[in-house]
Design an enzyme around this catalytic site. Structure first.
Site, PDB file in Angstrom:
ATOM      1  N   GLY A 193       0.824  -1.199   0.000  1.00  0.00           N
ATOM      2  CA  GLY A 193       0.000   0.000   0.000  1.00  0.00           C
ATOM      3  C   GLY A 193       0.862   1.254   0.000  1.00  0.00           C
ATOM      4  CB  CYS A 194       0.214   4.654  -1.337  1.00  0.00           C
ATOM      5  SG  CYS A 194      -1.446   4.915  -0.679  1.00  0.00           S
ATOM      6  CE1 TYR A 195      -0.987   8.611   4.142  1.00  0.00           C
ATOM      7  CE2 TYR A 195      -3.088   7.538   3.719  1.00  0.00           C
ATOM      8  CZ  TYR A 195      -2.354   8.691   3.947  1.00  0.00           C
ATOM      9  OH  TYR A 195      -2.981   9.909   3.979  1.00  0.00           O
ATOM     10  CB  ALA A 196       1.721   0.025   3.957  1.00  0.00           C
ATOM     11  CB  THR A 197       5.326   2.279   0.484  1.00  0.00           C
ATOM     12  OG1 THR A 197       4.782   1.133  -0.181  1.00  0.00           O
ATOM     13  CG2 THR A 197       6.719   2.555  -0.052  1.00  0.00           C
TER      14      THR A 197
END
Length: 317
Positions: A135-139
């Site tokens: 995920g974008c935030y998780a990255t």
């Protein structure tokens, strides 16, 4: 001698990330588009919808049972959460084994799939052809925390703000420019999917509070880290520089990165390392383009490795 290109299919190509992927594939020397599927755009010319793409290709809308017969070497699933399994099962049932990159959260918690955040999991790849794209935030969260995992005294607390492209193309309050005007919209303040994802892959609990802002693309995460022993700023900075040395798509900055500087770019930025007076509380800021390093660019890193070309092929550095 010219080698034949690998054929790639994109399923669910109407969304913002699908368009970014089409552009990356169009510039790729070792890939060609086999198909791009979209129910809503079925029959329409891709070049009418994707700026920068030129060609005769039209969107199609094959049923999931038909996809294995289309013989793509690589299949990217750019679908909403909960939709991927029917497509994966269709390939299994047909005995076909292309590289499958899933952009949803559906396989991020499945140990039989490779979790492809290259800067942190590159050495864990064992040639798997089933790849779960982070995920974008998780990255951004994981890049902010990983270099300091061994000196944490408490769960990191992350405050996130994303442009509304992260809310997809299906109309909602979170991608309505009128409702977002002069606004900051909090949502899923505990238990967000990316909170669970970052916690799982870092191996430590992470707390995360996301918000949507009026800008279109790019996200920023400000992370508060309580440390088990006092740190000096130069030592923290050196840790991050060492962790991401040689990484073309992670830049470690002295100052706090701005989301406006990373929009439309393919790398993440981490910086602004600020310590409390006692050296035991650190604040780190990370930014990335949620459609690129947070989705399409990261998918291309994973695809490149899976087809045996340089990881950064066709990714503008």
């Amino acid at each position: 001698m010219a080698t034949s290109k690998k054929r790639i299919g994109i399923v669910g190509a109407r969304g913002h990330t699908g368009a970014e992927l089409i552009r990356l594939v169009a510039a790729h020397p070792a890939l060609e588009l086999a198909y791009v599927s979209s129910r809503e755009l079925n029959g329409q010319c891709v070049e009418d919808h994707v700026e920068g793409y030129k060609g005769e290709l039209r969107y199609t809308s094959p049923a999931h049972e038909e996809l294995p017969s289309l013989d793509a070497d690589v299949v990217v699933l750019a679908l909403p959460n909960g939709k991927a399994s029917a497509f994966v099962e269709a390939f299994d049932a047909a005995g076909k084994d292309p590289v499958i990159v899933d952009l949803s959260a559906d396989y991020r918690f499945d140990n039989t799939w490779y979790y492809g955040l290259p800067e942190l999991t590159r050495n864990k790849w064992r040639g798997e052809k089933r790849i779960s794209n982070p995920g974008c935030y998780a990255t951004a969260i994981q890049l902010s925390i990983a270099p300091l995992k061994d000196v944490l005294a408490a769960p990191p607390v992350c405050f996130g703000v994303s442009g509304y492209s992260g809310a997809g193309t299906t109309p909602s309050d979170k991608n309505d420019p009128e409702k977002l005007r002069d606004n900051l919209m909090p949502y899923s303040l505990t238990g967000h999917m990316h909170e669970k994802e970052a916690s799982r892959h870092l191996g430590i609990p992470v707390e995360f509070m996301p918000h949507v802002a009026p800008h279109f693309r790019g996200l920023t995460v400000t992370t508060n880290l309580y440390l088990s022993r006092a740190q000096k700023r130069e030592d923290v900075f050196a840790r991050f520089q060492q962790a991401y040395a040689g990484e073309k798509l992670v830049r470690v900055l002295d100052e706090a990165p701005w989301v406006s500087n990373v929009a439309g770019k393919h790398h993440a930025e981490v910086g602004g390392f600020t310590l409390s007076a006692d050296g035991k509380r650190l604040v780190v800021v990370a930014t990335l383009d949620n459609l690129l390093k947070g989705a399409a660019t990261q998918a291309m890193q994973n695809i490149n490795r899976a087809i045996g070309v340089d990881e950064y092929t066709a990714i503008p550095a």
